[in-house]
Design a protein around this motif. Structure first.
Motif, PDB file in Angstrom:
ATOM      1  N   GLU A   1       0.831  -1.211   0.000  1.00  0.00           N
ATOM      2  CA  GLU A   1       0.000   0.000   0.000  1.00  0.00           C
ATOM      3  C   GLU A   1       0.862   1.258   0.000  1.00  0.00           C
ATOM      4  N   ARG A   2       1.961   1.234   0.752  1.00  0.00           N
ATOM      5  CA  ARG A   2       2.867   2.387   0.766  1.00  0.00           C
ATOM      6  C   ARG A   2       3.518   2.579  -0.598  1.00  0.00           C
ATOM      7  N   LEU A   3       3.926   1.492  -1.218  1.00  0.00           N
ATOM      8  CA  LEU A   3       4.554   1.588  -2.534  1.00  0.00           C
ATOM      9  C   LEU A   3       3.557   2.085  -3.580  1.00  0.00           C
ATOM     10  N   GLN A   4       2.342   1.571  -3.543  1.00  0.00           N
ATOM     11  CA  GLN A   4       1.345   2.003  -4.514  1.00  0.00           C
ATOM     12  C   GLN A   4       1.042   3.494  -4.385  1.00  0.00           C
ATOM     13  N   ALA A   5       0.949   3.970  -3.142  1.00  0.00           N
ATOM     14  CA  ALA A   5       0.710   5.398  -2.930  1.00  0.00           C
ATOM     15  C   ALA A   5       1.883   6.226  -3.441  1.00  0.00           C
ATOM     16  N   LEU A   6       3.076   5.729  -3.216  1.00  0.00           N
ATOM     17  CA  LEU A   6       4.275   6.424  -3.677  1.00  0.00           C
ATOM     18  C   LEU A   6       4.306   6.492  -5.201  1.00  0.00           C
ATOM     19  N   TYR A   7       4.028   5.376  -5.861  1.00  0.00           N
ATOM     20  CA  TYR A   7       4.080   5.337  -7.319  1.00  0.00           C
ATOM     21  C   TYR A   7       2.975   6.187  -7.955  1.00  0.00           C
ATOM     22  N   ALA A   8       1.872   6.369  -7.226  1.00  0.00           N
ATOM     23  CA  ALA A   8       0.754   7.138  -7.771  1.00  0.00           C
ATOM     24  C   ALA A   8       0.927   8.649  -7.582  1.00  0.00           C
ATOM     25  N   ASP A   9       1.908   9.055  -6.810  1.00  0.00           N
ATOM     26  CA  ASP A   9       2.126  10.484  -6.532  1.00  0.00           C
ATOM     27  C   ASP A   9       2.828  11.141  -7.720  1.00  0.00           C
ATOM     28  N   THR A  10       2.064  11.837  -8.520  1.00  0.00           N
ATOM     29  CA  THR A  10       2.602  12.441  -9.740  1.00  0.00           C
ATOM     30  C   THR A  10       3.430  13.694  -9.471  1.00  0.00           C
ATOM     31  N   GLN A  11       3.442  14.164  -8.223  1.00  0.00           N
ATOM     32  CA  GLN A  11       4.196  15.371  -7.901  1.00  0.00           C
ATOM     33  C   GLN A  11       5.682  15.092  -7.675  1.00  0.00           C
ATOM     34  N   LEU A  12       6.036  13.811  -7.565  1.00  0.00           N
ATOM     35  CA  LEU A  12       7.424  13.459  -7.255  1.00  0.00           C
ATOM     36  C   LEU A  12       8.246  13.297  -8.528  1.00  0.00           C
ATOM     37  N   ASP A  13       9.480  13.775  -8.481  1.00  0.00           N
ATOM     38  CA  ASP A  13      10.385  13.495  -9.595  1.00  0.00           C
ATOM     39  C   ASP A  13      10.998  12.120  -9.402  1.00  0.00           C
ATOM     40  N   THR A  14      11.656  11.633 -10.415  1.00  0.00           N
ATOM     41  CA  THR A  14      12.180  10.273 -10.392  1.00  0.00           C
ATOM     42  C   THR A  14      13.179  10.054  -9.254  1.00  0.00           C
ATOM     43  N   THR A  15      14.065  11.008  -9.042  1.00  0.00           N
ATOM     44  CA  THR A  15      15.075  10.862  -7.995  1.00  0.00           C
ATOM     45  C   THR A  15      14.427  10.753  -6.624  1.00  0.00           C
ATOM     46  N   THR A  16      13.454  11.601  -6.341  1.00  0.00           N
ATOM     47  CA  THR A  16      12.776  11.575  -5.047  1.00  0.00           C
ATOM     48  C   THR A  16      11.978  10.288  -4.879  1.00  0.00           C
ATOM     49  N   ARG A  17      11.286   9.878  -5.933  1.00  0.00           N
ATOM     50  CA  ARG A  17      10.502   8.652  -5.861  1.00  0.00           C
ATOM     51  C   ARG A  17      11.417   7.455  -5.602  1.00  0.00           C
ATOM     52  N   ARG A  18      12.556   7.430  -6.259  1.00  0.00           N
ATOM     53  CA  ARG A  18      13.491   6.318  -6.076  1.00  0.00           C
ATOM     54  C   ARG A  18      14.033   6.294  -4.642  1.00  0.00           C
ATOM     55  N   GLN A  19      14.337   7.473  -4.108  1.00  0.00           N
ATOM     56  CA  GLN A  19      14.853   7.559  -2.750  1.00  0.00           C
ATOM     57  C   GLN A  19      13.811   7.094  -1.732  1.00  0.00           C
ATOM     58  N   ARG A  20      12.570   7.532  -1.908  1.00  0.00           N
ATOM     59  CA  ARG A  20      11.517   7.155  -0.961  1.00  0.00           C
ATOM     60  C   ARG A  20      11.163   5.671  -1.081  1.00  0.00           C
ATOM     61  N   LYS A  21      11.268   5.150  -2.274  1.00  0.00           N
ATOM     62  CA  LYS A  21      11.053   3.721  -2.447  1.00  0.00           C
ATOM     63  C   LYS A  21      12.103   2.930  -1.665  1.00  0.00           C
ATOM     64  N   ALA A  22      13.343   3.357  -1.738  1.00  0.00           N
ATOM     65  CA  ALA A  22      14.414   2.689  -0.993  1.00  0.00           C
ATOM     66  C   ALA A  22      14.137   2.749   0.512  1.00  0.00           C
ATOM     67  N   GLU A  23      13.600   3.859   0.975  1.00  0.00           N
ATOM     68  CA  GLU A  23      13.279   3.993   2.395  1.00  0.00           C
ATOM     69  C   GLU A  23      12.155   3.034   2.798  1.00  0.00           C
ATOM     70  N   VAL A  24      11.134   2.903   1.943  1.00  0.00           N
ATOM     71  CA  VAL A  24      10.033   1.983   2.231  1.00  0.00           C
ATOM     72  C   VAL A  24      10.548   0.549   2.309  1.00  0.00           C
ATOM     73  N   MET A  25      11.394   0.170   1.361  1.00  0.00           N
ATOM     74  CA  MET A  25      11.917  -1.196   1.349  1.00  0.00           C
ATOM     75  C   MET A  25      12.825  -1.457   2.543  1.00  0.00           C
ATOM     76  N   ALA A  26      13.614  -0.456   2.929  1.00  0.00           N
ATOM     77  CA  ALA A  26      14.488  -0.627   4.086  1.00  0.00           C
ATOM     78  C   ALA A  26      13.657  -0.809   5.351  1.00  0.00           C
ATOM     79  N   GLU A  27      12.583  -0.037   5.481  1.00  0.00           N
ATOM     80  CA  GLU A  27      11.702  -0.167   6.643  1.00  0.00           C
ATOM     81  C   GLU A  27      11.021  -1.531   6.648  1.00  0.00           C
ATOM     82  N   PHE A  28      10.624  -2.007   5.479  1.00  0.00           N
ATOM     83  CA  PHE A  28      10.020  -3.335   5.366  1.00  0.00           C
ATOM     84  C   PHE A  28      10.964  -4.410   5.900  1.00  0.00           C
TER      85      PHE A  28
END
Length: 360
Positions: free
Chosen positions: A242-269
């Motif tokens: 659910e966190r990843l889907q919300a992140l991927y659906a956020d059109t306001q994020l640039d690729t670098t920010t989205r990639r960084q936040r994805k890494a944070e979600v996976m690390a927390e997982f």
């Protein structure tokens, strides 16, 4: 030969479509080898060379198979009356792939079974080689599949056999797997993996509950420990999806920010899993999956449980009668996919209160 090709590519948990002669050949030879290795369960039980542990599991499996037809209205046919030792850890090895910022699986299409989000190999080395050949912008996973269904197409030749890849499961889990695979013989909808797998998963859960209700206390205890770990992991992975889907659906994020936040979600997982795993008394059966988890892994998992609560609600609406439930599901399958999904969506239970809202 064409019938064998079709059945080898059928599904359940499951198999996949070809793209060339080599894929056809490995599918045909792999399935034929599996069928040739199978002998009647009664022969294995009577064989003095059969270990006592295997004999007991096969005896239990024989009771499970009878229960499936008598109590769950599942097909009474040749499937799961034979057993084969494949001398490997999985029946097939599935390859799944998804984009960097999506949980939607890549699909491959075949004229008989339609389009599915996985591609299966009988040889793990071939599966890994195919995974390595996919475009670099895809996240790829290879996972072992203990069983697959031929949708009843091979019952004339002895049906789907019990396998060494799952015969050692706890009694409750063995029952659920057999119920799941037989459910695919009740109904299969072309081009709708989520529908097919969620239906079969609902049948395995509902049927598993009935089986355990009449099983011994030891079987219920073994299963509760086994399934408790799985439920805890599912809850963790669902939150992560659910966190990843919300992140991927956020059109306001640039690729670098989205990639960084994805890494944070996976690390927390993975941190949360490490904490959870410490409560399991040394059990590490999910470690490899968690270590390799990516969009493809999460996407494949979602296909198995997306509509399960909806099917469970439909079962309740049919008076908890399996035959009526199957008729209702068949009627649902006749609807166009968009209407079918809308009906399933309407059947989903309303989400419960959040922890904050409930005061806990």
């Amino acid at each position: 030969m064409l019938a064998v090709v079709a059945t080898a590519l059928a599904l359940a948990g499951c198999a996949s479509p070809p793209t060339g002669v080599g894929y056809y050949w490995q599918s045909v030879t792999g399935h034929l080898a599996l069928m040739r290795a199978a002998r009647p369960v009664d022969d294995w039980i009577a064989d003095a060379r059969t270990s006592e542990a295997l004999r007991q599991q096969l005896t239990t499996a024989r009771r499970i198979r009878a229960f499936a037809s008598a109590q769950l209205a599942l097909p009474d046919n040749a499937s799961y009356h034979r057993y084969a030792d494949l001398k490997r850890r999985a029946a097939v090895y599935n390859v799944v792939a998804a984009p960097e910022f999506s949980l939607t699986l890549q699909t491959w299409c075949f004229p008989v079974v339609g389009c599915v989000g996985y591609r299966g190999y009988y040889d793990e080395t071939q599966a890994q080689a195919f995974a390595a050949s996919l475009p670099g912008d895809l996240e790829v996973a290879v996972y072992p599949v203990p069983a697959y269904s031929t949708l009843g197409w091979m019952n004339w030749a002895g049906g789907d056999p019990l396998l060494n890849t799952f015969i050692g499961y706890p009694e409750g889990e063995l029952a659920r797997l057999v119920f799941h695979e037989l459910a695919h013989q009740v109904l299969y909808v072309q081009d709708d993996t989520a529908f097919n797998e969620s239906f079969a998963t609902a049948v395995e859960r509902l049927g598993g509950q009935r089986w355990l209700a009449q099983a011994g206390e030891a079987a219920r205890g073994d299963y509760e420990r086994f399934d408790g770990r799985r439920r805890a992991l599912r809850a963790l992975t669902l939150g992560t999806r659910e966190r990843l889907q919300a992140l991927y659906a956020d059109t306001q994020l640039d690729t670098t920010t989205r990639r960084q936040r994805k890494a944070e979600v996976m690390a927390e997982f993975r941190r949360a899993y490490a904490t959870l795993q410490q409560t399991w008394g040394g059990y590490n059966g999910y470690d490899a999956w968690v270590r390799q988890a990516n969009n493809a892994s999460f996407g494949a998992q979602a296909a198995y449980d997306q509509w399960v609560p909806a099917f469970e609600a439909l079962f309740e609406a049919q008076g908890r009668d399996f035959a009526r439930f199957y008729d209702a599901v068949r009627a649902l399958a006749e609807q166009p996919k968009t209407e079918r999904n809308a009906t399933l969506q309407a059947l989903l239970p309303a989400p419960g209160p959040t922890l904050a809202a409930s005061g806990h």
